[in-house]
Design an enzyme around this catalytic site. Structure first.
Site, mmCIF file in Angstrom:
data_model
loop_
_atom_site.group_PDB
_atom_site.id
_atom_site.type_symbol
_atom_site.label_atom_id
_atom_site.label_comp_id
_atom_site.label_asym_id
_atom_site.label_seq_id
_atom_site.Cartn_x
_atom_site.Cartn_y
_atom_site.Cartn_z
ATOM 1 N N ASN A 155 0.846 -1.184 0.000
ATOM 2 C CA ASN A 155 0.000 0.000 0.000
ATOM 3 C C ASN A 155 0.889 1.244 0.000
ATOM 4 O OD1 ASN A 155 -2.251 1.568 0.093
ATOM 5 N ND2 ASN A 155 -2.552 1.401 2.296
ATOM 6 N N ASP A 184 10.488 2.075 1.301
ATOM 7 C CA ASP A 184 9.334 1.660 2.111
ATOM 8 C C ASP A 184 9.508 0.195 2.532
ATOM 9 O OD1 ASP A 184 6.962 1.718 3.497
ATOM 10 O OD2 ASP A 184 5.671 1.785 1.725
HETATM 11 ZN ZN LIG Z 1 5.891 3.008 4.885
HETATM 12 ZN ZN LIG Z 2 2.830 4.289 3.746
#
Ligand SMILES: [Zn+2]
Ligand SMILES: [Zn+2]
Length: 426
Positions: A272, A299
């Site tokens: 996400n 991320d």
């Molecule tokens: Zn993140």
């Molecule tokens: Zn995020």
């Protein structure tokens, strides 16, 4: 040696002394290095090491997924010399006490410098602000509720007022929960074909538009995290043109993969924001090229096997990426001629700048932050395992070209491939 900021692209003998780059000598000049460790880097790229402004190290509370030792080793194995860790931990980093304890642990457990963000709202509940000024004093490098958006505009507006006073930047996971609803992948042809609930691109872009407007109104600074869609790149371009203090990131997976990968139903392609369309991917590449997108962020989001080895719709969102970021982008974007190597280096080294971390440089007097990479070595991702405690890497099983052989972070050797030999000068 390649350092785009110094216009350096040459063969040199690089001397590190007392943790600093002491000399960049013409080859064969024979700098005085008696007793020093010698690294033969023939055929290797020597680059300023990378900085990742967005990782999840799961400390405190979920050390079975990752901890500061495995997380920083994973980063160093990817050529990173510094990272910024998010605060959606268990408990979340919403108080000076929790922040102090993770910073203490990093002193003994981390092999490269880690900056810790603190939450924007207490308990990441999106209602009450944390003590932002106190958290800054306690060493918070920035603020973020990443994992979740700050949905309430009034709450974010107040946070931006405090940010302007306290400093730091507010890093934003942009998503409208009402629009994302129970989506599990990008809303488009593939989700329709698979019969899965989709997350539309406007879920991200409408929040970016709102939050850039608020940041401009409050004269505050925001970092928009993990852009995934064309409409988002367009909103950032508009905001920058209007003078908003906004910087933003894109991930290696959004730059190299699309929602077509989800047809495999492999949960390693679930994250996400989700992988989007080829048109979105092209917009991200163009944005990275023209600077609308400032930097690459992984991320890196480790998850335990039992959270991923389940049907796609039930699986946790997130992928690891520190160990494969350079190789994936080098293989898919640099080798085919889509992006020049110098541009990739720039976008992988400058990610700490909005957070006050200077981009590493190869020049005398600079702190030694160096990545040695074999640009011809092809390797199968995951074949020898991972340095990360988790193995939910979306490039697992793929052959990539370009492998980090050694990383020096803040003057110390933080990683070396076992097969990579060294000698001592006499
Ligand atoms: Zn993140
Ligand atoms: Zn995020």
């Amino acid at each position: 040696m390649v350092d785009p900021r110094g216009d350096l692209d040459a063969v040199r003998d690089l001397v590190v002394r007392d943790g600093e780059i002491a000399e960049l000598a013409e080859p064969g000049g024979g700098p005085d290095v008696e007793g020093a460790e010698i690294v033969e880097a023939d055929g290797l790229l020597v680059l300023p090491a990378f900085v990742d402004p967005h990782v999840h190290f799961r400390v405190p509370g979920q050390e079975h997924k990752e901890d500061l030792e495995t997380g920083t080793r994973s980063a160093a194995a990817g050529g990173y010399c510094a990272v910024i860790a998010m605060a959606n931990t268990s408990p979340p980093i919403d108080s000076a006490a929790v922040l102090g304890s993770v910073r203490d642990r990093a002193q003994s457990e981390a092999s490269i410098p880690v900056g810790f963000v603190a939450n924007v709202t207490r308990g990441m509940e999106g209602r009450e602000l944390t003590e932002m000024a106190e958290l800054r004093d306690a060493g918070a490098i920035a603020f973020s509720d990443d994992g979740l958006p700050v949905s309430n505009a009034r709450v974010l507006d107040r946070a931006l007022q405090y940010q302007r006073l306290a400093g730091g930047v507010i890093a934003l996971h942009e998503e409208d929960p009402e629009l994302s609803a129970n989506g599990v992948m990008h809303e488009g042809e593939v989700s329709a074909a698979l019969g899965m609930a989709g997350i539309p691109a406007v879920s991200e872009s409408t929040m970016i538009a709102r939050d850039c407007a608020l940041a401009r109104y409050e004269e505050a600074r925001v970092q928009v995290q993990h852009l995934s869609a064309r409409a988002s790149v367009e909103e950032i371009a508009r905001a920058k043109a209007a003078g908003t203090q906004v910087t933003c990131e894109a991930t290696p997976h959004h730059l190299t993969l699309t929602d077509e990968a989800v047809r495999t139903l492999d949960a390693r392609f679930k994250m996400n924001p989700p992988l989007r369309s080829e048109d979105d991917r092209q917009a991200l590449i163009d944005g990275l090229r023209d600077g609308t997108i400032d930097c690459v962020a992984t991320d890196h989001a480790p998850h335990a096997a039992e959270e991923k080895e389940v049907p796609f719709e039930e699986a946790a969102m997130g992928v690891t990426g520190l160990e494969t970021a350079f190789a994936a982008l080098y293989t898919d974007l640099v080798l085919p001629g889509v992006l020049p190597l110098e541009l990739l280096i720039e976008r992988m080294t400058c990610g700490g700048e909005p957070f006050g971390i200077e981009a590493p440089r190869l020049e005398p007097g600079a702190r030694a932050n160096i990545a040695l990479i074999d640009p011809e070595l092809a390797w199968t991702v995951g074949e020898d395992g991972y340095e990360s405690r988790s193995y939910n890497n979306c490039f697992g099983g793929r052959e990539l070209t370009g492998r980090v052989q050694m990383t020096v972070a803040a003057g110390q050797v933080a990683f070396r491939q076992r097969s990579f030999a060294m000698g001592v000068a006499s």
